[in-house]
Design a protein around this motif. Structure first.
Motif, short mmCIF file in Angstrom:
data_model
loop_
_atom_site.label_atom_id
_atom_site.label_comp_id
_atom_site.label_asym_id
_atom_site.label_seq_id
_atom_site.Cartn_x
_atom_site.Cartn_y
_atom_site.Cartn_z
N CYS A 45 0.87 -1.37 -0.14
CA CYS A 45 0.09 -0.07 -0.10
C CYS A 45 0.96 1.50 0.11
N THR A 67 0.10 4.27 0.49
CA THR A 67 -0.27 5.40 1.54
C THR A 67 -0.44 5.00 2.91
N ALA A 105 -2.36 2.77 4.34
CA ALA A 105 -3.67 2.46 4.82
C ALA A 105 -3.79 1.38 5.79
N PHE A 106 -2.86 0.59 5.79
CA PHE A 106 -2.68 -0.75 6.69
C PHE A 106 -1.77 -0.72 7.64
N PHE A 157 -7.48 -1.80 8.45
CA PHE A 157 -7.30 -0.97 7.24
C PHE A 157 -8.15 0.44 7.62
N CYS A 204 -7.27 5.45 1.99
CA CYS A 204 -6.91 4.75 0.44
C CYS A 204 -7.02 5.91 -0.82
N ILE A 205 -6.23 5.54 -1.59
CA ILE A 205 -6.35 6.49 -2.88
C ILE A 205 -6.77 5.69 -3.88
N CYS A 241 -5.86 2.88 -5.49
CA CYS A 241 -4.59 2.41 -6.59
C CYS A 241 -4.96 0.94 -6.94
N GLY A 242 -5.68 0.12 -6.26
CA GLY A 242 -5.63 -1.40 -6.54
C GLY A 242 -4.65 -2.28 -6.07
N CYS A 270 -3.39 -3.59 -3.34
CA CYS A 270 -3.91 -4.48 -2.40
C CYS A 270 -4.75 -5.49 -3.03
S1 SF4 Z 1 -6.34 0.31 -2.80
FE1 SF4 Z 1 -4.35 0.92 -2.97
S2 SF4 Z 1 -4.23 2.97 -1.51
FE2 SF4 Z 1 -6.09 1.71 -1.01
S3 SF4 Z 1 -5.61 0.23 0.56
FE3 SF4 Z 1 -5.26 -0.72 -1.37
S4 SF4 Z 1 -3.03 -0.47 -1.66
FE4 SF4 Z 1 -3.72 1.13 -0.34
#
Ligand code: SF4
Ligand code: SF4
Length: 136
Positions: A96, A98, A100-101, A112, A117-118, A120-121, A123
């Protein structure tokens, strides 16, 4: 009419070195603020931007990005976790961008924080039991 939007751009490897953001400023008179920039494990460029400008120029700029081959995600996408599936393995913590975890030291549970969360996908692919989900 002026707009300001936060978007996620994913650049395929062949585009990482090209001055695409410069073109948004020069050709479409857009202002940008980089909120996050990184290279994914697949060597894709990942950029989270706040983009501001005239609505028509903004739309033209977005069309230019799409034609160039940049993938665009809106930050309105919502990422959630299926708590029943999560095994607290921690694989998502390292991917991740940012933070977020986080590992809760006392319980050894992975927390979480959706606010960070941005979308980004990263995770979603990295989670072994597919506990992370994206909603459009
Ligand atoms: S989607 Fe990206 S920013 Fe959001 S929790 Fe998953 S890794 Fe982190
Ligand atoms: S990678 Fe998936 S299963 Fe592992 S801690 Fe993160 S959300 Fe839970």
């Amino acid at each position: 009419m002026a707009v300001a939007k936060r978007i996620v751009l994913r650049f395929p490897r062949r585009l990482v070195e090209r001055p695409i953001i410069y073109r948004l400023v020069k050709d479409y008179d857009l202002e940008f603020n980089i909120l996050k920039a990184s290279i994914t494990p697949e060597e894709e460029g990942l950029l989270v931007l706040e983009l501001k400008g005239d609505q028509r120029e903004y739309d033209k700029g977005i069309n230019f990005l799409i034609k160039t081959g940049v993938k665009i995600q809106s930050l309105s996408q919502d990422v959630t976790r299926n708590e029943e599936r999560c095994t607290n393995c921690g694989a998502c913590i390292t991917v991740c961008p940012t933070g977020a975890f986080a590992l809760e030291s006392q319980t050894r549970r992975v927390i979480f924080d959706n606010e960070k969360c941005i979308a980004c996908g990263l995770c979603i692919k990295a989670c072994p039991p597919r506990a992370m989900e994206v909603h459009f």
